[in-house]
Design an enzyme around this catalytic site. Structure first.
Site, mmCIF file in Angstrom:
data_model
loop_
_atom_site.group_PDB
_atom_site.id
_atom_site.type_symbol
_atom_site.label_atom_id
_atom_site.label_comp_id
_atom_site.label_asym_id
_atom_site.label_seq_id
_atom_site.Cartn_x
_atom_site.Cartn_y
_atom_site.Cartn_z
ATOM 1 C CE LYS A 9 39.832 18.334 98.060
ATOM 2 N NZ LYS A 9 41.119 17.667 98.413
ATOM 3 C CE1 TYR A 49 42.282 16.292 93.139
ATOM 4 C CE2 TYR A 49 40.219 15.179 93.603
ATOM 5 C CZ TYR A 49 41.119 16.199 93.862
ATOM 6 O OH TYR A 49 40.848 17.128 94.846
ATOM 7 N NE ARG A 85 47.900 25.194 95.479
ATOM 8 C CZ ARG A 85 47.666 23.883 95.593
ATOM 9 N NH1 ARG A 85 46.566 23.352 95.059
ATOM 10 N NH2 ARG A 85 48.492 23.106 96.238
ATOM 11 C CG ASN A 112 42.658 18.290 101.765
ATOM 12 O OD1 ASN A 112 41.657 18.137 101.071
ATOM 13 N ND2 ASN A 112 43.875 18.275 101.275
ATOM 14 C CG HIS A 115 40.524 21.143 94.119
ATOM 15 N ND1 HIS A 115 41.641 20.375 93.895
ATOM 16 C CD2 HIS A 115 40.347 21.896 92.986
ATOM 17 C CE1 HIS A 115 42.120 20.642 92.680
ATOM 18 N NE2 HIS A 115 41.345 21.552 92.104
ATOM 19 C CD GLU A 126 41.912 21.425 88.820
ATOM 20 O OE1 GLU A 126 41.608 22.453 89.480
ATOM 21 O OE2 GLU A 126 42.817 20.644 89.164
HETATM 22 N N1 UDP Z 1 45.969 13.558 99.080
HETATM 23 C C1 UDP Z 1 46.005 12.435 99.890
HETATM 24 N N2 UDP Z 1 47.234 11.981 100.337
HETATM 25 C C2 UDP Z 1 48.408 12.604 99.997
HETATM 26 C C3 UDP Z 1 48.357 13.728 99.173
HETATM 27 C C4 UDP Z 1 47.126 14.195 98.727
HETATM 28 O O1 UDP Z 1 44.973 11.846 100.200
HETATM 29 O O2 UDP Z 1 49.476 12.140 100.431
HETATM 30 C C5 UDP Z 1 44.664 14.054 98.590
HETATM 31 C C6 UDP Z 1 44.199 15.345 99.272
HETATM 32 O O3 UDP Z 1 42.780 15.320 99.385
HETATM 33 C C7 UDP Z 1 44.677 16.392 98.275
HETATM 34 C C8 UDP Z 1 44.403 15.695 96.948
HETATM 35 O O4 UDP Z 1 44.759 14.331 97.199
HETATM 36 O O5 UDP Z 1 43.977 17.611 98.434
HETATM 37 C C9 UDP Z 1 45.192 16.190 95.765
HETATM 38 O O6 UDP Z 1 46.574 16.200 96.107
HETATM 39 P P1 UDP Z 1 47.482 17.442 95.753
HETATM 40 O O7 UDP Z 1 48.904 17.030 95.981
HETATM 41 O O8 UDP Z 1 47.131 17.962 94.405
HETATM 42 O O9 UDP Z 1 47.098 18.504 96.906
HETATM 43 P P2 UDP Z 1 46.318 19.912 96.822
HETATM 44 O O10 UDP Z 1 46.656 20.540 95.506
HETATM 45 O O11 UDP Z 1 44.839 19.598 96.963
HETATM 46 O O12 UDP Z 1 46.832 20.689 97.998
HETATM 47 MG MG MG Z 2 46.463 19.737 93.595
#
Ligand code: UDP
Ligand code: MG
Length: 141
Positions: A9, A49, A85, A112, A115, A126
């Site tokens: 990211k 997204y 993951r 974070n 992805h 994706e």
């Molecule tokens: N995110 C955020 N706030 C939240 C949850 C997610 O800003 O409360 C952002 C974060 O960058 C995350 C992305 O949205 O990686 C997609 O969320 P997801 O729940 O899919 O998490 P991931 O699969 O990336 O762990």
């Molecule tokens: Mg996700």
């Protein structure tokens, strides 16, 4: 064999972590079969997204994802989706297991670093969002 989409990211690119992220995947036996650097527009980030369109964090997330260049890659291997993951760690770095990318480098739940697709269905969407089949140097099909 599975394929998944991973992204370094904008925060990860800014912090100089492209090599670190790729290295962790490769050390786990995963292969990079496609890779490029792109800068998403806000609309392109929103399309990527789209599953999160009704979430409270959608606007902030898509601003963040379009603020600078990202590195997108297709990763291939046995159980690639769950392996990536696991290497990433939990979404919230405070909850991410020690030694994961997010525990080691993420500043907060939004910024974070990395992805990874969360299922076969999201991986297909994706990967297709960024790559044509001609750009994927896969050992399968
Ligand atoms: N995110 C955020 N706030 C939240 C949850 C997610 O800003 O409360 C952002 C974060 O960058 C995350 C992305 O949205 O990686 C997609 O969320 P997801 O729940 O899919 O998490 P991931 O699969 O990336 O762990
Ligand atoms: Mg996700």
């Amino acid at each position: 064999m599975e394929r998944t989409l991973s992204i370094v990211k904008p925060d990860g690119v800014k912090k100089g972590l492209i090599g670190e992220v790729i290295s962790r995947f490769e050390k786990a036996g995963l292969k990079v079969v496609a890779l490029k650097m792109v800068k998403l527009s806000k609309d392109q980030a929103m399309g990527f997204y789209i599953v999160h369109k009704d979430k409270p964090f959608y606007n902030g997330l898509t601003d963040f994802m379009s603020e600078g260049p990202i590195v997108v890659m297709v990763i291939e291997g046995e159980q690639a989706i769950s392996k990536v993951r696991e290497i990433m760690g939990a979404t919230n770095p405070k909850e991410a297991a020690p030694g994961t990318i997010r525990a080691d480098f993420a500043s907060d739940i939004e910024r974070n670093i990395v992805h990874g697709s969360d299922s076969k269905e999201s991986a297909d969407y994706e990967i297709g969002y960024f790559f044509s089949s001609l750009e994927i140097n896969s050992s399968i099909n």
